[in-house]
Design a protein around this motif. Structure first.
Motif, mmCIF file in Angstrom:
data_model
loop_
_atom_site.group_PDB
_atom_site.id
_atom_site.type_symbol
_atom_site.label_atom_id
_atom_site.label_comp_id
_atom_site.label_asym_id
_atom_site.label_seq_id
_atom_site.Cartn_x
_atom_site.Cartn_y
_atom_site.Cartn_z
ATOM 1 N N SER A 99 -29.022 -0.515 -21.263
ATOM 2 C CA SER A 99 -30.045 -0.591 -20.217
ATOM 3 C C SER A 99 -29.521 -1.536 -19.146
ATOM 4 N N SER A 100 -30.209 -1.650 -18.059
ATOM 5 C CA SER A 100 -29.727 -2.538 -16.993
ATOM 6 C C SER A 100 -30.460 -3.874 -17.009
ATOM 7 N N ALA A 101 -31.178 -4.157 -18.075
ATOM 8 C CA ALA A 101 -32.114 -5.288 -18.107
ATOM 9 C C ALA A 101 -31.451 -6.655 -17.890
ATOM 10 N N PHE A 122 -26.528 3.281 -16.530
ATOM 11 C CA PHE A 122 -27.485 3.871 -15.586
ATOM 12 C C PHE A 122 -27.206 3.504 -14.132
ATOM 13 N N ASN A 123 -27.439 4.452 -13.272
ATOM 14 C CA ASN A 123 -27.452 4.245 -11.821
ATOM 15 C C ASN A 123 -26.299 3.364 -11.362
ATOM 16 N N ALA A 124 -26.606 2.290 -10.648
ATOM 17 C CA ALA A 124 -25.527 1.493 -10.049
ATOM 18 C C ALA A 124 -25.118 0.303 -10.917
ATOM 19 N N PRO A 264 -40.588 9.946 -17.048
ATOM 20 C CA PRO A 264 -40.068 8.837 -17.845
ATOM 21 C C PRO A 264 -38.906 8.170 -17.097
ATOM 22 N N SER A 265 -38.609 6.932 -17.445
ATOM 23 C CA SER A 265 -37.523 6.212 -16.775
ATOM 24 C C SER A 265 -36.169 6.795 -17.180
ATOM 25 N N SER A 266 -35.153 6.475 -16.381
ATOM 26 C CA SER A 266 -33.781 6.887 -16.722
ATOM 27 C C SER A 266 -33.435 6.444 -18.129
ATOM 28 N N GLY A 267 -33.953 5.277 -18.529
ATOM 29 C CA GLY A 267 -33.663 4.749 -19.854
ATOM 30 C C GLY A 267 -33.954 5.772 -20.946
ATOM 31 N N SER A 268 -35.170 6.308 -20.963
ATOM 32 C CA SER A 268 -35.544 7.276 -22.008
ATOM 33 C C SER A 268 -34.749 8.571 -21.908
ATOM 34 N N GLU A 285 -30.963 -3.679 -25.206
ATOM 35 C CA GLU A 285 -31.939 -4.292 -24.290
ATOM 36 C C GLU A 285 -32.853 -3.288 -23.595
ATOM 37 N N PHE A 286 -33.251 -2.269 -24.343
ATOM 38 C CA PHE A 286 -34.345 -1.409 -23.887
ATOM 39 C C PHE A 286 -35.607 -2.010 -24.500
ATOM 40 N N LEU A 287 -35.613 -2.146 -25.834
ATOM 41 C CA LEU A 287 -36.589 -3.053 -26.452
ATOM 42 C C LEU A 287 -36.023 -4.446 -26.252
ATOM 43 N N ARG A 295 -36.322 -11.377 -15.016
ATOM 44 C CA ARG A 295 -35.202 -10.932 -14.191
ATOM 45 C C ARG A 295 -35.015 -9.442 -14.442
ATOM 46 N N CYS A 296 -34.976 -8.673 -13.368
ATOM 47 C CA CYS A 296 -34.953 -7.217 -13.508
ATOM 48 C C CYS A 296 -33.614 -6.743 -14.073
ATOM 49 N N TYR A 297 -32.525 -7.107 -13.403
ATOM 50 C CA TYR A 297 -31.187 -6.596 -13.739
ATOM 51 C C TYR A 297 -30.214 -7.707 -14.100
ATOM 52 N N TYR A 298 -29.263 -7.413 -14.993
ATOM 53 C CA TYR A 298 -28.248 -8.440 -15.313
ATOM 54 C C TYR A 298 -27.330 -8.705 -14.140
ATOM 55 N N ALA A 306 -42.210 -5.741 -13.861
ATOM 56 C CA ALA A 306 -42.394 -4.282 -13.868
ATOM 57 C C ALA A 306 -41.139 -3.559 -14.354
ATOM 58 N N CYS A 307 -39.978 -4.178 -14.161
ATOM 59 C CA CYS A 307 -38.727 -3.536 -14.593
ATOM 60 C C CYS A 307 -38.711 -3.361 -16.105
ATOM 61 N N THR A 308 -39.279 -4.300 -16.836
ATOM 62 C CA THR A 308 -39.276 -4.247 -18.301
ATOM 63 C C THR A 308 -40.517 -3.527 -18.837
ATOM 64 N N PHE A 309 -41.638 -3.639 -18.117
ATOM 65 C CA PHE A 309 -42.899 -3.093 -18.639
ATOM 66 C C PHE A 309 -43.391 -1.847 -17.913
ATOM 67 N N GLU A 318 -42.833 4.560 -23.399
ATOM 68 C CA GLU A 318 -41.494 5.069 -23.753
ATOM 69 C C GLU A 318 -40.895 4.151 -24.820
ATOM 70 N N LYS A 319 -41.057 2.848 -24.605
ATOM 71 C CA LYS A 319 -40.467 1.880 -25.544
ATOM 72 C C LYS A 319 -41.150 1.945 -26.912
ATOM 73 N N ASN A 320 -42.471 2.161 -26.907
ATOM 74 C CA ASN A 320 -43.187 2.334 -28.181
ATOM 75 C C ASN A 320 -42.594 3.488 -28.991
HETATM 76 O O1 C5P Z 1 -33.749 0.561 -12.766
HETATM 77 P P1 C5P Z 1 -32.902 1.547 -13.485
HETATM 78 O O2 C5P Z 1 -33.635 2.844 -13.754
HETATM 79 O O3 C5P Z 1 -31.577 1.795 -12.826
HETATM 80 O O4 C5P Z 1 -32.579 0.911 -14.899
HETATM 81 C C1 C5P Z 1 -32.040 1.674 -15.949
HETATM 82 C C2 C5P Z 1 -33.012 1.718 -17.113
HETATM 83 O O5 C5P Z 1 -32.954 0.516 -17.863
HETATM 84 C C3 C5P Z 1 -34.458 1.842 -16.690
HETATM 85 O O6 C5P Z 1 -34.767 3.197 -16.430
HETATM 86 C C4 C5P Z 1 -35.199 1.270 -17.889
HETATM 87 O O7 C5P Z 1 -35.391 2.261 -18.867
HETATM 88 C C5 C5P Z 1 -34.230 0.223 -18.408
HETATM 89 N N1 C5P Z 1 -34.599 -1.152 -17.984
HETATM 90 C C6 C5P Z 1 -35.405 -1.922 -18.809
HETATM 91 N N2 C5P Z 1 -35.732 -3.204 -18.463
HETATM 92 C C7 C5P Z 1 -35.284 -3.743 -17.325
HETATM 93 C C8 C5P Z 1 -34.475 -2.978 -16.449
HETATM 94 C C9 C5P Z 1 -34.149 -1.673 -16.814
HETATM 95 O O8 C5P Z 1 -35.825 -1.441 -19.866
HETATM 96 N N3 C5P Z 1 -35.585 -5.021 -17.027
#
Ligand code: C5P
Length: 349
Positions: A99-101, A122-124, A264-268, A285-287, A295-298, A306-309, A318-320
């Motif tokens: 994940s990008s968390a 995922f993504n960038a 659903p998010s890219s994650g799922s 780091e999805f759960l 912090r949204c992204y590493y 909101a990035c995590t929840f 999705e995480k459940n």
């Molecule tokens: O934001 P983006 O979609 O590029 O992130 C990739 C995926 O990582 C998200 O779709 C999400 O499922 C997961 N993620 C997460 N918690 C974060 C950031 C991203 O679970 N803080």
């Protein structure tokens, strides 16, 4: 000994969200951008094996071929790969989904992640300069159509999209699989209608495509075409858009309340793609682990829970679902944010 507030101990509901995110969920429900008409039952208590089989049998995680689209889309659909992703990639043993968390920062999981046969990102999300925490191997990159179209991503030039298998998704309206009668297919449809035979899936699919390809969420056709011309040897797939809603339906059915009517998010999507391809999937780091952070992204200092929840995406639900399928230990979740899932082949037949 653990800070329990940080852990995903139980099934999360909207009551566990901060007020702002509760409001956002409600407002997405009243907007219903994709015209979702959910007809199933919520709060179904499937056991993990049933859930695995639902994901196997009800989500058709395949990629588009030129023949799925109408002739009028040929200007870009002619550049789609001739084969489905599964025909080309085959079966893999052990895969990692990263994940990008923000909680990956300082995790030192890089070596463990790179030891997998294949790694999906995922993504960038970059690896350069973050190797110690997230590793350096990238086999698959799942991107959304925004990445392809937004100028600040420099999709055509950016090196991070090269030397790997690309898979893109773009959301279509929920009912896009309910066929619409179009001029070019009118006679075929009326034949099936008159004969009361069910519409074969390839015809209903091509009708679906007709609607979606006219109005995707982001206009990816031209950048897709350009990228394929510039990088003809790089595999670059597009997911069938109904896949997203097939997965969404299962997430909704397994949730105790109505979820956001957004894809659903890219994650799922990425996790499920790897569960289709691999015998075992480790998700990082999805759960969230005990490093959970706002912090949204590493890779960038931007803070938003909101990035995590989830705000737009039904992310807690999705995480459940994937928590329920976890074969790994609690300790692995606490320390590594690691969830171990079996591939869909484990559901027999
Ligand atoms: O934001 P983006 O979609 O590029 O992130 C990739 C995926 O990582 C998200 O779709 C999400 O499922 C997961 N993620 C997460 N918690 C974060 C950031 C991203 O679970 N803080």
């Amino acid at each position: 000994k653990h800070n329990r507030a940080k852990l995903w101990e139980k099934e999360m509901t909207s009551n566990d969200l901060i007020q702002r995110l509760q409001k956002v969920r409600k407002s997405y429900q009243s907007m219903n951008t994709y015209k979702v008409k959910f007809q199933g039952t919520i709060n179904q208590q499937h056991n993990p094996h049933e859930l695995l089989c639902q994901l196997k049998h009800r989500v058709n995680l395949t990629t588009l071929k030129s023949s799925d689209l109408p002739d009028s889309a040929r200007f870009w659909s002619q550049y789609l790969p001739n084969k489905d992703i599964h025909e080309v990639v085959g079966k893999l043993r052990q895969c990692a989904v990263v994940s990008s968390a923000g909680s990956l920062k300082g995790s030192r999981l890089g070596q463990e992640i790179d030891s997998h046969d294949a790694v999906l990102r995922f993504n960038a999300a970059p690896t350069k300069e973050f190797e110690i925490d997230v590793g350096s191997k990238t086999t698959f990159r799942l991107i959304n159509s925004q990445v392809v179209t937004r100028v600040d991503h420099h999709f055509l030039e950016n090196r991070i999209y090269k030397d790997m298998i690309l898979i893109m998704w773009d959301p279509a309206p929920y009912d896009a699989d309910i066929y619409q009668i179009m001029n070019r297919s009118l006679s075929l449809c009326s034949f099936y209608h008159k004969s009361q035979l069910p519409l074969p899936s390839n015809i209903s699919l091509s009708l679906t495509r007709t609607r979606w390809y006219k109005k995707p969420e982001f206009k990816f056709f031209e950048p897709y075409r350009k990228y394929r011309i510039a990088n003809p040897k790089q595999p670059f797939y597009i997911l069938k858009p109904q896949t997203l809603w097939q997965l969404w339906n299962i997430i909704q059915e397994n949730s105790p309340e109505l979820i956001q009517p957004n894809p659903p998010s890219s994650g799922s999507i990425g996790i499920l793609l790897m569960m289709n391809i691999c015998d075992e999937v480790n998700v990082y780091e999805f759960l969230p682990s005990l490093r959970r952070t706002d912090r949204c992204y590493y890779f960038k200092p931007y803070f938003d829970s909101a990035c995590t929840f989830g705000a737009y995406h039904p992310l807690i639900y999705e995480k459940n679902v994937f928590k329920k399928l976890n074969l790994g230990t609690k300790e692995d979740v606490y320390k590594k944010g690691k969830v171990t899932l079996s591939g869909l082949r484990q559901c027999l037949p």
